[in-house]
Design an enzyme around this catalytic site. Structure first.
Site, PDB file in Angstrom:
ATOM      1  N   ILE B 104      -9.783  23.680 -16.487  1.00 26.94           N
ATOM      2  CA  ILE B 104     -10.409  22.288 -16.239  1.00 26.94           C
ATOM      3  C   ILE B 104      -9.946  21.052 -16.784  1.00 26.94           C
ATOM      4  O   ILE B 104      -9.930  20.009 -16.402  1.00 26.94           O
ATOM      5  CB  ILE B 104     -11.981  22.347 -16.498  1.00 26.94           C
ATOM      6  CG1 ILE B 104     -12.898  21.189 -15.715  1.00 26.94           C
ATOM      7  CG2 ILE B 104     -12.530  22.524 -17.707  1.00 26.94           C
ATOM      8  CD1 ILE B 104     -12.638  21.095 -14.317  1.00 26.94           C
ATOM      9  N   ASP B 186     -19.333  24.290 -15.654  1.00 27.16           N
ATOM     10  CA  ASP B 186     -20.115  25.193 -16.192  1.00 27.16           C
ATOM     11  C   ASP B 186     -19.488  26.541 -17.029  1.00 27.16           C
ATOM     12  O   ASP B 186     -18.200  26.659 -16.467  1.00 27.16           O
ATOM     13  CB  ASP B 186     -20.897  26.043 -15.169  1.00 27.16           C
ATOM     14  CG  ASP B 186     -20.185  26.665 -13.915  1.00 27.16           C
ATOM     15  OD1 ASP B 186     -19.685  27.632 -14.165  1.00 27.16           O
ATOM     16  OD2 ASP B 186     -19.757  25.882 -12.927  1.00 27.16           O
ATOM     17  N   GLY B 327     -14.748  28.755 -11.875  1.00 26.13           N
ATOM     18  CA  GLY B 327     -15.969  27.756 -12.269  1.00 26.13           C
ATOM     19  C   GLY B 327     -15.216  26.634 -13.353  1.00 26.13           C
ATOM     20  O   GLY B 327     -14.131  26.439 -13.072  1.00 26.13           O
ATOM     21  N   GLU B 328     -16.082  26.380 -14.117  1.00 27.61           N
ATOM     22  CA  GLU B 328     -15.640  25.354 -15.113  1.00 27.61           C
ATOM     23  C   GLU B 328     -15.595  23.916 -14.595  1.00 27.61           C
ATOM     24  O   GLU B 328     -15.477  23.096 -15.155  1.00 27.61           O
ATOM     25  CB  GLU B 328     -14.155  25.384 -15.515  1.00 27.61           C
ATOM     26  CG  GLU B 328     -14.059  26.688 -16.596  1.00 27.61           C
ATOM     27  CD  GLU B 328     -12.720  26.893 -16.994  1.00 27.61           C
ATOM     28  OE1 GLU B 328     -11.804  25.981 -16.905  1.00 27.61           O
ATOM     29  OE2 GLU B 328     -12.243  27.848 -17.672  1.00 27.61           O
ATOM     30  N   GLY B 329     -15.792  23.966 -13.222  1.00 31.36           N
ATOM     31  CA  GLY B 329     -15.474  22.838 -12.253  1.00 31.36           C
ATOM     32  C   GLY B 329     -14.070  22.747 -11.734  1.00 31.36           C
ATOM     33  O   GLY B 329     -13.999  21.589 -11.053  1.00 31.36           O
TER      34      GLY B 329
END
Lengths: 359, 359
Positions: B104, B186, B327-329
């Site tokens: 990210i 996240d 994830g992580e954005g």
């Protein structure tokens, strides 16, 4: 050295090398050491591995700045009533590209890419439109539009190969000018008809599977367009080579795109192709030069059915799928973001070891 | 003013206004005057129209700089053996985010976006890991991880609403700091289990339809995970409100995301959501505050089945579909390119009239 001296299509095709399998394997192994579950970056991983294979380096260089070349040409097939747009729109849009007001200009500026407009066969006098002489407009007109491909060959084989040479020279000029990725662009009222014909011949698909609504035509015009494509395709001898196909049913910008793609690949830079017109160009490039394929990235999935026929035929997976059907290179330009991301991930992400993350 | 004073979830939810239909209609008409066939920019057109509706301006402001907030928390459900990754990886990845080495961080740098890491419920002592006190790490821990949602409520309703307040305050802080778009991120080992449970409850889908392999688990672990989700879901009373669902089967980062999304919408900025964890957050936001939906953009289609269940349930169309499941954005961050393009097209493209192109 002028760009006319930068090598013909034939010399660039001869210079084309296989991708680097060792760099490809290195990038694949490299990905598994980065701080993420294996494979969790999906297509960004395979794009990064492809960039390593193309460049021969792991991590691959960041593919910026990119250069978009918009090849513009006219089409004699307009006489058949295959589009509601008048021929002068091609030249008017060249003026718009030169002035920076078209969609491709907006997208390229955002991506930090240059836009070079190449008149490879526009039928209208550009000077009469007041289009200025600027470095990002290359006047390389091979002839003023094609003949009507419904009535006979669109052009001679000599004109098709000359247009291919123009495309090859533009690719070399852009790479020598610092471009680290090439993006195909196109403009030409009537060019989805010629593209559909090239795609039908080179994929073996019937005309009705590859002919679409282009800029947006009604059912009656689509039926006429499909009939024109089917009749033109029937005229092409079985087993015709790429230059013959381009001459019979192609277009000057399609031939130029084929040369541009092959020459770009020969310089080991990624070539991001746009929609259906570029698809016809990729097929012509691939038919003559199969080794070009791993250097090609399908920027997006155009809504034109011919574009998907090309992707399926060549086994290309588009990066972006946003329902675009504009052309100009717009969809391919949007793919530059993920492409750059793919390189940056391999260059900048921490490994499990370097970050102290449990594997 | 500290970020703790910037308004609770409840005040932001009360401040949420409908989108601006007049600006939306103006942008739609504006698109038809630009130098392109109508509709030919596909999703870029609808995104631009949505940005106008969100901001109330045509053309809409360029949605940069964007701000990514990565909400990190741990999950007691780890005791059930639903993932092979140890709990300490959550905190190790917080360290990686703070140091700038995670995916990210790489993607956000490319997009010119900031990354703010929010510890809303990590179970590990961050100081023991040597994580420095920096402005882009917000220590807002509501509690050290959740309880095991397989055995009972994951947390109290008070803790769920406190986490939601944290998310709302972070959104306000970022917008007041100049962010013109928000991106959900996240991190939390075990959070796909909690997300699947929230999604099952709020979409009505059975556990096996919304439970996926997360970071990549085998068939036996997937069967166990699905069983855990099904049993937890069965415990939630019919018609439970969003806070109850979050407390029973959710997670601290999921509750924070719900607050972040609602507060971002209340500030009339686009909120770009990532994958399955954000999907659970969007459902919780929407269940409490249906007017939030037109402010939400689905950044991408995660390969997690729960993510697609959310998209289908809410009628959201993802911008990017590149097979990501990190994830992580990360997926949402990739959507920022097309989002910016959508605004720039409306701001910068020439009209038929201004460019002198025949319509």
């Amino acid at each position: 050295m002028t760009d006319h001296d930068t090598g013909t299509y034939a010399t660039r095709a001869a210079a084309l090398e296989p991708i680097n399998e060792s760099a490809e394997a290195s990038a694949r192994a490299h990905h598994d050491r980065l701080t993420k579950p294996r494979g969790s970056l999906g297509r960004l991983e395979s794009l990064g591995i492809q960039l390593a294979a193309i460049s021969g380096e792991d991590p691959p260089p960041i593919p910026t700045p990119a250069a978009v070349a918009v090849f513009a040409a006219d089409h004699g097939v307009l006489a058949e009533g295959v589009t509601p747009w008048p021929q002068e729109v091609t030249a008017q849009m060249v003026a718009n590209f030169v002035a920076g007001g078209a969609a491709i200009n907006v997208l390229a500026r955002q991506m930090g890419a240059t836009v070079t407009v190449v008149d490879v066969g526009v039928a209208t006098d550009l000077d009469a439109l007041g289009i200025p002489d600027v470095p990002h407009l290359l006047r390389r007109r091979v002839r003023s539009g094609t003949d009507n491909l419904a009535a006979g060959a669109a052009m001679s084989i000599e004109h098709a190969t000359a247009a291919r040479d123009v495309g090859a020279a533009v690719a070399t000029q852009l790479v020598e000018g610092g471009a680290r990725a090439l993006v195909t662009g196109d403009m030409g009222i009537g060019n989805t008809t010629a593209s559909a014909a090239v795609i039908a011949v080179l994929t073996g698909q019937p005309a009705h599977k590859v002919t679409g609504r282009g800029t947006g035509i009604d059912d009656a015009m689509l039926a006429r367009k499909t009939e024109v494509v089917a009749q033109a395709v029937a005229r092409v001898p079985a087993g015709a080579d790429a230059a013959t196909v381009l001459a019979e049913v192609g277009g000057l910008e399609i031939a130029a795109l084929a040369g541009f793609i092959v020459a770009g690949a020969s310089h080991r830079v990624p070539v991001v192709v746009d929609g259906v017109i570029a698809g016809a160009g990729v097929l012509a490039a691939h038919a003559d030069c199969p080794a070009v394929l791993p250097y090609v990235l399908a920027g997006h999935r155009s809504t034109e059915p011919g574009a998907t026929a090309v992707l399926d035929h060549l086994g290309l997976e588009p990066v972006i799928d946003l329902g675009l059907r504009l052309g100009e290179g717009s969809g391919a330009c949007l793919a530059l973001g993920p492409l750059e991301a793919a390189a940056r991930i391999l260059r900048e992400m921490a490994t499990f070891e370097s970050a102290g993350v449990s594997e």
